[in-house]
Design an enzyme around this catalytic site. Structure first.
Site, PDB file in Angstrom:
ATOM      1  N   THR A 161       0.861  -1.161  -0.192  1.00 52.78           N
ATOM      2  CA  THR A 161      -0.023   0.111  -0.003  1.00 52.78           C
ATOM      3  C   THR A 161       0.920   1.268  -0.212  1.00 52.78           C
ATOM      4  O   THR A 161       1.723   1.537   0.861  1.00 52.78           O
ATOM      5  CB  THR A 161      -0.913   0.176   1.088  1.00 52.78           C
ATOM      6  OG1 THR A 161      -1.787  -1.059   1.374  1.00 52.78           O
ATOM      7  CG2 THR A 161      -1.782   0.948   1.339  1.00 52.78           C
ATOM      8  N   LYS A 207      -1.897   4.936   8.538  1.00 55.68           N
ATOM      9  CA  LYS A 207      -1.080   5.051   7.299  1.00 55.68           C
ATOM     10  C   LYS A 207      -1.964   5.442   6.017  1.00 55.68           C
ATOM     11  O   LYS A 207      -1.821   6.366   5.144  1.00 55.68           O
ATOM     12  CB  LYS A 207      -0.295   3.894   7.233  1.00 55.68           C
ATOM     13  CG  LYS A 207       0.449   3.737   5.993  1.00 55.68           C
ATOM     14  CD  LYS A 207       0.861   2.384   5.560  1.00 55.68           C
ATOM     15  CE  LYS A 207       1.549   2.372   4.196  1.00 55.68           C
ATOM     16  NZ  LYS A 207       2.075   1.115   3.963  1.00 55.68           N
ATOM     17  N   LYS A 240      -7.804   1.420  -3.228  1.00 58.71           N
ATOM     18  CA  LYS A 240      -7.555   1.075  -1.929  1.00 58.71           C
ATOM     19  C   LYS A 240      -7.430   2.234  -1.004  1.00 58.71           C
ATOM     20  O   LYS A 240      -8.402   2.179   0.410  1.00 58.71           O
ATOM     21  CB  LYS A 240      -6.208   0.415  -1.751  1.00 58.71           C
ATOM     22  CG  LYS A 240      -5.349   0.432  -0.508  1.00 58.71           C
ATOM     23  CD  LYS A 240      -5.642  -0.849  -0.035  1.00 58.71           C
ATOM     24  CE  LYS A 240      -5.334  -0.741   1.659  1.00 58.71           C
ATOM     25  NZ  LYS A 240      -5.288  -2.091   2.465  1.00 58.71           N
TER      26      LYS A 240
END
Ligand code: NAD
Length: 305
Positions: free
Chosen positions: A108, A258, A183
């Site tokens: 990611t 994050k 995402k």
């Protein structure tokens, strides 16, 4: 937008030679599933412990990414952040792989760096996709991840069988970087509706409603959402979730933070104002700062009770 779901039996791309870079909590299980699917997996990680664990699961281990990439059909990476991904690809992987290898980054990372890395690969004549995942360590081990894939039609077609060996769903999201975009938008929404769900339960309780009764009503009314019906933050209510295990396991607050930071960075670049996303980032940042980074993100409800 083409949508492709895992077609059993797996292994359409079996017997490939695959370099795997980054065998931590997620990558370790993913590499093991590639081995199980019949691939020759060539592992590289900076951590000796990660390499030993990978070897025990049937991977061959190497002392650099470049060595692991020698003669491979594909590269899969699962690394902590964008800087590390860009550096691994530009300083080693891109030069070391055969020109017909397909490059797949499952980490990611920020959208801009995903696009930059794919552009560097393209300049060198290589196909690359960004393929971040939905699902945590348990899904990585079980081979039930969902992959959101950014890249050309051709790159997607080549990456898909390999991703199917590690997941339950592989979805093409568009060009390079769009996997990361999907995402972070998804996880921004998740962060927002988890906080909303936690607030609704906290208020219901303060108004004298039993949490189970509120769940029975709201889960079949217009307030229902995944955070309530699949991952309820209240212990003992709804299907089993990290709340029932003192908020251990699941999706760590630090990882939610994050992803929210990546989403806010992307929003700034795109000139999009995200009031709820920004507030969710602030709330999770404060929770993380109070030493809760290792708790599942649904533990945010503790700040409201
Ligand atoms: P992790 O820290 O357990 O694993 C990362 C691995 O990369 C480590 O073993 C580390 O030694 C290795 N590494 C770091 N720099 C390297 C380099 N230059 N070359 C080779 N190896 C290097 O992290 P993780 O939990 O496995 O997460 C990996 C990625 O997956 C992250 O981008 C994370 O955001 C994403 N992700 C994690 C989860 C989760 O639940 N853990 C869920 C979805 C997505």
């Amino acid at each position: 937008m083409p949508l492709s779901r895992n077609a059993k039996p797996r292994g359409r791309g079996a017997d490939m030679k695959i370099a795997f870079i980054g065998l931590g909590n997620m990558g370790g299980g993913m590499a093991a599933n590639l081995v199980k699917a019949g691939h020759e997996v060539r592992a590289f990680d900076l951590s000796e412990a990660a390499l030993e664990a990978a070897q025990a699961k049937g991977c061959a281990t190497f002392s650099s990414a470049a060595e692991a990439c020698d003669g491979v059909d594909a590269v899969v990476s699962m690394l902590p952040n964008g800087q590390i991904v860009l550096s691994a690809y530009t300083s080693q992987v891109i030069d070391a792989v055969p020109r017909d290898a397909i490059l797949i980054d499952c980490s990611t990372i920020d959208v801009a760096t995903a696009r930059e890395t794919a552009a560097k690969a393209r300049e060198a004549g290589l196909d690359m996709v960004d393929a971040p995942v939905s699902g945590g360590i348990a899904a990585a081990d079980a081979g039930t991840l969902t992959f959101m894939v950014g890249g050309s039609e051709e790159a997607f077609r080549r990456a898909e069988p390999i991703l199917q060996d590690m997941g339950k769903a592989v979805i093409h999201a568009g060009d390079a970087g769009n996997g990361q975009a999907a995402k972070i938008c998804n996880n921004m929404l998740l962060g927002i509706h988890m906080i909303g769900t936690a607030e609704a339960f906290a208020l219901a309780q303060k108004l004298g409603l039993d949490p189970q009764t509120f769940f029975d009503i709201s889960s079949v009314s217009s307030g229902q959402c995944w955070s309530m019906t699949s991952y309820c933050p209240v212990p003992g209510v709804g299907p089993k979730s990290p709340a029932d295990n003192d908020y251990q396991g699941g999706f760590a607050t630090a990882l939610m933070l994050k992803d929210l930071k990546l989403a806010m960075e992307a929003a700034q670049t795109a000139g999009a104002e995200m009031q709820m996303g920004e507030r969710a980032r602030e709330i999770y940042e404060a929770f993380d700062r109070d030493d809760n980074g290792g708790l599942d993100f649904s533990a945010i409800i503790r700040t409201l009770q």
